[in-house]
Design an enzyme around this catalytic site. Structure first.
Site, short mmCIF file in Angstrom:
data_model
loop_
_atom_site.label_atom_id
_atom_site.label_comp_id
_atom_site.label_asym_id
_atom_site.label_seq_id
_atom_site.Cartn_x
_atom_site.Cartn_y
_atom_site.Cartn_z
N ARG A 54 36.65 16.32 47.35
CA ARG A 54 35.30 16.11 46.74
C ARG A 54 35.02 17.61 45.79
O ARG A 54 34.53 17.62 44.59
CB ARG A 54 33.99 16.17 47.74
CG ARG A 54 33.86 14.80 48.00
CD ARG A 54 33.58 14.84 49.39
NE ARG A 54 34.79 15.24 50.34
CZ ARG A 54 35.64 14.39 50.57
NH1 ARG A 54 35.52 12.93 50.50
NH2 ARG A 54 36.83 14.71 51.18
N THR A 55 34.98 18.60 46.12
CA THR A 55 34.79 20.07 45.57
C THR A 55 35.62 20.10 44.24
O THR A 55 34.93 20.45 43.36
CB THR A 55 35.18 21.35 46.45
OG1 THR A 55 34.42 21.09 47.60
CG2 THR A 55 34.39 22.37 45.91
N LYS A 83 54.47 34.29 45.16
CA LYS A 83 55.19 35.47 44.78
C LYS A 83 54.47 36.89 45.44
O LYS A 83 54.98 37.80 45.19
CB LYS A 83 55.60 35.78 43.38
CG LYS A 83 56.17 34.67 42.79
CD LYS A 83 56.26 34.77 41.17
CE LYS A 83 56.37 33.47 40.37
NZ LYS A 83 55.91 33.50 38.93
N ARG A 104 38.71 28.07 45.86
CA ARG A 104 38.52 27.95 47.25
C ARG A 104 39.82 28.86 48.07
O ARG A 104 40.90 28.86 47.54
CB ARG A 104 38.56 26.49 47.61
CG ARG A 104 38.97 26.14 49.15
CD ARG A 104 38.91 24.90 49.45
NE ARG A 104 37.25 24.33 49.49
CZ ARG A 104 36.96 23.13 49.92
NH1 ARG A 104 38.10 22.12 50.38
NH2 ARG A 104 35.89 22.76 49.61
N1 CP Z 1 32.83 18.69 51.31
C1 CP Z 1 34.08 19.16 50.83
O1 CP Z 1 34.09 20.54 50.80
O2 CP Z 1 35.20 18.45 50.74
P1 CP Z 1 36.41 18.68 50.19
O3 CP Z 1 37.18 19.48 51.21
O4 CP Z 1 37.18 17.22 49.92
O5 CP Z 1 36.32 19.41 48.83
#
Ligand code: CP
Length: 310
Positions: A54-55, A83, A104
């Site tokens: 999603r993100t 690396k 992330r």
């Molecule tokens: N809600 C959410 O963060 O989903 P993802 O891990 O798929 O990005």
């Protein structure tokens, strides 16, 4: 003014700034075509050191729907992180190519570190078990759109409240709205951390392990997955993973207008039979996520509908 700012956690922005993002998100929902060229010529970099559906996709879709472009990686082995390149060096390099970045990472604090070295707006797309501010923007837009207001709700958070970064961010955000009451539903091992409870001083809250005991008093039920990737011990995960399973039967005592939310992905905690219930809004919620990320990108880049990016 949000132009050029980083977003590491929801409290980085004032309530007025958050509201301006939600309002723009609602304007985009009403007339997406009007915004389809606002980021023409701009580049979003997506740095995903951890899996995401999603993100990552919603950020990419958001930038493409604003007329901009996207570069990035979806797993660190395809970047020079494999690396041994550090986060500061990576983000300084990305800043040479892109106008805005989303990151992330499995380590708590990684987004804050990246922001320190970033000369372009850096958005935290989840740092370990710490924070996930754009999920919170998604959740706030969902609640605002479907409940018409963000104040005076009883919100219950159920499942993994210890490691759940979406929970931590949402609790901190909802504590800023008048009249919010919290119910924390979890097994003892996955209780909400004390440092998060510190944030809700002045609000009523109740902790329980029993969903059925409280289901009749909830306005918003925020279900979460027990996250295998955060456990050190597989046996412990297997013992706790099915602590809560929301079924049609369990919903019989819930309010007619209760919202059932979930950041997704789900595993077992909401039975598929619940998806048809009108109160189940988790796929709508995922869609709101794209619109609110469109609004966020526009705000951080300082573009508006009447000004094409230069
Ligand atoms: N809600 C959410 O963060 O989903 P993802 O891990 O798929 O990005």
């Amino acid at each position: 003014m949000l132009t050029g700012r980083h977003l590491i956690e929801p409290k980085d922005f004032s309530l007025e700034e958050l509201d301006s993002i939600l309002t723009l998100g609602q304007e985009i929902i009403e007339n997406p075509e009007k915004f389809s060229s606002t980021c023409k010529g701009k580049l979003l970099a997506t740095l995903f050191y951890e899996p995401s559906t999603r993100t990552r996709f919603s950020f990419e879709a958001a930038m493409l729907r604003l007329g901009g472009s996207v570069i990035g990686f979806s797993e660190p082995n395809s970047s020079s992180a494999s690396k041994g390149e550090s986060i500061p060096d990576t983000i300084r390099t990305i800043g040479c190519y892109a106008d805005i970045a989303v990151m992330r990472h499995p380590k708590e604090g990684s987004a804050k570190l990246a922001a320190k070295y970033s000369n372009i707006p850096l958005i935290n797309a989840g740092d370990g078990g710490h924070q996930h501010p754009t999920q919170t923007l998604t959740d706030l837009l969902t609640i605002k759109s479907l409940k018409k207001d963000l104040t005076h709700h009883t919100i219950a958070l159920c499942g993994d409240l210890k490691f759940g970064r979406t929970v931590h961010s949402l609790v901190k955000a909802m504590a800023r709205y008048e009249g919010t009451k919290f119910i924390f539903i979890s097994p003892t091992e996955l209780k909400i951390p004390d440092y998060i409870k510190e944030e809700i001083k002045g609000h009523a809250y109740y902790e329980t392990a029993n969903l059925e005991e409280v289901i009749g008093s909830i306005d918003i039920l925020y279900m979460t997955r027990v996250q295998r990737e955060r456990f050190f011990n597989e046996e412990e995960y297997l013992r706790l993973k099915d602590s809560y399973i929301l079924t049609k039967d369990r919903l019989k005592r819930a309010k007619e207008d209760m919202l059932i939310m979930h950041p997704l992905p789900r595993v077992n905690e909401i039975a598929v039979e619940v998806d048809d219930d009108l109160r189940a809004v988790y796929f709508k919620q995922a869609k709101y996520g794209m619109f609110v990320r469109m609004a966020l990108i526009m705000k951080l880049l300082g573009v508006d509908v009447n000004a094409e990016c230069k």
